[in-house]
Scaffold this motif. Structure first.
Motif, PDB file in Angstrom:
ATOM      1  N   ARG A  87       3.645  76.200  43.473  1.00 43.98           N
ATOM      2  CA  ARG A  87       3.049  77.234  42.612  1.00 43.98           C
ATOM      3  C   ARG A  87       2.215  78.176  43.472  1.00 43.98           C
ATOM      4  N   PHE A 134       1.880  63.899  48.855  1.00 45.40           N
ATOM      5  CA  PHE A 134       2.383  64.635  47.689  1.00 45.40           C
ATOM      6  C   PHE A 134       2.607  63.691  46.507  1.00 45.40           C
TER       7      PHE A 134
ATOM      8  N   GLU B  13      -9.210  69.421  58.095  1.00 45.85           N
ATOM      9  CA  GLU B  13      -9.004  69.274  56.658  1.00 45.85           C
ATOM     10  C   GLU B  13      -7.538  69.100  56.302  1.00 45.85           C
ATOM     11  N   LEU B  14      -6.764  68.688  57.281  1.00 43.06           N
ATOM     12  CA  LEU B  14      -5.325  68.639  57.038  1.00 43.06           C
ATOM     13  C   LEU B  14      -4.955  67.728  55.866  1.00 43.06           C
ATOM     14  N   GLU B  15      -5.587  66.578  55.840  1.00 42.08           N
ATOM     15  CA  GLU B  15      -5.216  65.639  54.772  1.00 42.08           C
ATOM     16  C   GLU B  15      -5.605  66.177  53.393  1.00 42.08           C
ATOM     17  N   ALA B  17      -5.867  69.308  52.673  1.00 46.10           N
ATOM     18  CA  ALA B  17      -4.965  70.425  52.392  1.00 46.10           C
ATOM     19  C   ALA B  17      -3.603  69.920  51.914  1.00 46.10           C
ATOM     20  N   LEU B  18      -3.162  68.803  52.489  1.00 43.69           N
ATOM     21  CA  LEU B  18      -1.861  68.258  52.078  1.00 43.69           C
ATOM     22  C   LEU B  18      -1.925  67.753  50.637  1.00 43.69           C
ATOM     23  N   ARG B  19      -3.021  67.119  50.296  1.00 45.99           N
ATOM     24  CA  ARG B  19      -3.153  66.657  48.910  1.00 45.99           C
ATOM     25  C   ARG B  19      -3.192  67.841  47.954  1.00 45.99           C
ATOM     26  N   ASP B  20      -3.890  68.866  48.359  1.00 47.95           N
ATOM     27  CA  ASP B  20      -3.966  70.080  47.540  1.00 47.95           C
ATOM     28  C   ASP B  20      -2.569  70.677  47.363  1.00 47.95           C
ATOM     29  N   LEU B  21      -1.817  70.684  48.442  1.00 51.14           N
ATOM     30  CA  LEU B  21      -0.456  71.210  48.374  1.00 51.14           C
ATOM     31  C   LEU B  21       0.395  70.351  47.440  1.00 51.14           C
ATOM     32  N   GLY B  22       0.190  69.042  47.524  1.00 51.16           N
ATOM     33  CA  GLY B  22       0.928  68.145  46.637  1.00 51.16           C
ATOM     34  C   GLY B  22       0.695  68.482  45.174  1.00 51.16           C
ATOM     35  N   GLY B  23      -0.562  68.828  44.871  1.00 47.23           N
ATOM     36  CA  GLY B  23      -0.888  69.173  43.492  1.00 47.23           C
ATOM     37  C   GLY B  23      -0.229  70.451  43.030  1.00 47.23           C
ATOM     38  N   ALA B  24       0.171  71.286  43.991  1.00 47.01           N
ATOM     39  CA  ALA B  24       0.770  72.574  43.633  1.00 47.01           C
ATOM     40  C   ALA B  24       2.293  72.531  43.632  1.00 47.01           C
TER      41      ALA B  24
END
Lengths: 173, 291
Positions: A87, A134, B13-15, B17-24
């Motif tokens: 998104r 993810f 903050e990679l981890e 950021a990856l979790r944030d990306l997962g949420g998107a």
């Protein structure tokens, strides 16, 4: 009532509960393939395999392993590689002050560069990162879903993160 | 931003950021997926059974009849899988159970505990429950002899092998539910109900598949266990009641009678519920001795 209809309906209920995580799993394993179709096929295969499921074992990783295998098979024939569907909007962190437009733009850039870097990773690296971050699977679940020893999850993840950093290093935004 | 700053920030903050990306990540299941899976399964299911599956289980061929185990086992597995759902989503509406019943957690129904109370004028063959008979006041059904019960139910009646326990002191039948009751005895663990030493309920029925209802989790302990190689559940704690569909399609709400803990398991497609002040080990030993 048809023979076994009650079981089919009970299974349909299970499908409803796990369909979102199944489709998500199929997508992160094989972004170029049709995730919904892969999940559907995996659910049918899981139904057939259900008699081999060990009672008392966790159901979710067992199911997701079937999903992951199905998605991998499709990855090979999916042809041109496409990236993760992400998104575009940036969610505001609820526990933070509202980001300034500049900060929001930076966050958007950061996410875009990260998606690009993840998409450039080898399948093996992307899989372990996807499982842990993810899909938010535990190490044990990751091992089962990806079909690798538990100890391998740690080392593979560490290497994958290293390569991801390198990717980000090479193409900074 | 400078390259250095960007990298340092991403590295640290990679981890996150990856979790944030997962949420998107945007990959929801398309509507109708579950229905399409069901259609595929129904299309692929072999048309070997002509009647309801519980008749297939009971039907000719006896134990080990071809085609029987996969179906029975799958339904057990679905029940087991459903247990995991309970753990995963306590507040969600969940129905689950062994074949023959499902377990709902919550206060018992406010009305009469069973829709199948004993009829005031039973058939001539049935005995009138003696007021002193163990379990007579529990609404378990009409009182029958063990032999009568064996002729009336669609399954083989199994009894504990322990000679110290012996045959039940009272037998009650209500639809597809048979209840064997023992009076107080030093050989028995006893129950919380006066005059009752042990209760074994045997149910011939099937799971109610449409069984998704609002549940209230009351802290009842449910532990998946294995009884003679078959999956079962150990239920200890607060009130619970059961609901099952008899082979004739009728639905029976069956309040558990709070006589103690309960061990549930299935054997040959029949659901057993052993109730009393047993420990899990005692209950499993007793359950495995049924023959």
């Amino acid at each position: 009532m048809r023979a076994g209809a009650g079981e089919v309906m009970a299974y349909e209920e299970l499908v409803r509960r796990y369909q979102d995580v199944a489709v998500r799993t199929a997508h992160v394993i094989a972004p170029a393939a049709d995730a919904d179709d892969a999940a559907q096929e995996a659910f049918v295969k899981a139904w057939i395999a259900l008699p081999r499921f060990r009672v008392g074992a966790p159901f979710r990783p067992w199911l997701l392993r079937i999903v992951a295998n199905e998605a991998r098979n499709r990855r090979r024939s999916a042809g041109r590689r496409e990236g993760l569907a992400v998104r575009a909007t940036i969610d505001r962190p609820s526990d933070d002050a509202a980001p300034s437009p500049e900060a929001a733009a930076l966050a958007g850039e950061r996410r875009a560069s990260l998606v690009g870097a993840v998409n450039r990773l080898r399948d093996e690296d992307r899989e372990v990162i996807a499982a842990r971050y993810f899909l938010e699977l535990s190490e044990a679940e990751t091992a089962e879903v990806l079909g690798i020893p538990r100890g391998t999850v740690k080392s593979r993840l560490s290497r994958a993160l290293g390569r991801l950093r390198a990717e980000l290093d090479e193409v900074p935004t | 931003m400078s390259e250095d700053r960007s990298m340092s920030r991403l590295g640290l903050e990679l981890e996150v950021a990856l979790r944030d990306l997962g949420g998107a990540i945007d990959a929801p299941a398309a509507p109708g997926l579950a229905g399409r899976v069901r259609a595929r399964i129904e299309a692929e299911r072999p048309a070997r059974a002509t009647g309801p599956w519980w008749r297939t289980i009971k039907g000719a061929g006896g134990p080990g009849a071809p085609g029987r185990m996969p179906r029975v086992r799958r339904s057990l597995l679905l029940a087991a899988a459903a247990v995991l759902l309970v753990a995963a989503a306590v507040t969600a509406a969940i129905g689950y159970g062994l074949p023959g019943l499902r377990i709902l957690f919550g206060p018992p129904p406010s009305a009469a505990p069973s829709s199948s109370a004993p009829s005031p004028s039973g058939p001539a063959t049935s005995m009138s429950p003696s007021p002193a008979a163990p379990g007579a006041d529990l609404g378990l059904g009409r009182s029958v002899t063990l032999d009568e019960a064996a002729g009336l139910v669609a399954f083989e009646v199994a009894l504990p092998a322990d000679p110290g326990i012996g045959p039940p002191d009272a037998v009650y039948l209500s639809g597809g539910r048979l209840a064997l009751a023992w009076g107080p005895d030093p050989a028995l663990p006893g129950t919380a109900h006066e005059g009752l030493g042990l209760l074994l309920v045997v149910i011939d029925g099937r799971v109610e598949p449409e069984s998704v209802e609002k549940l209230i989790h009351t802290g009842t302990v449910v532990e998946p266990v294995t009884v003679a190689g078959a999956p079962g559940y150990w239920i200890a704690g607060a009130h619970h009641f059961l609901s099952y569909i008899a082979p004739d399609g009728s639905r029976i709400e069956d309040t558990m009678r709070d006589v103690g803990n309960a061990l549930l398991w299935t054997r040959d497609g029949v659901t057993y519920r052993l109730e009393g002040e047993l420990t899990l080990d005692q209950a499993i030993r007793l359950a495995e001795s049924l023959s």
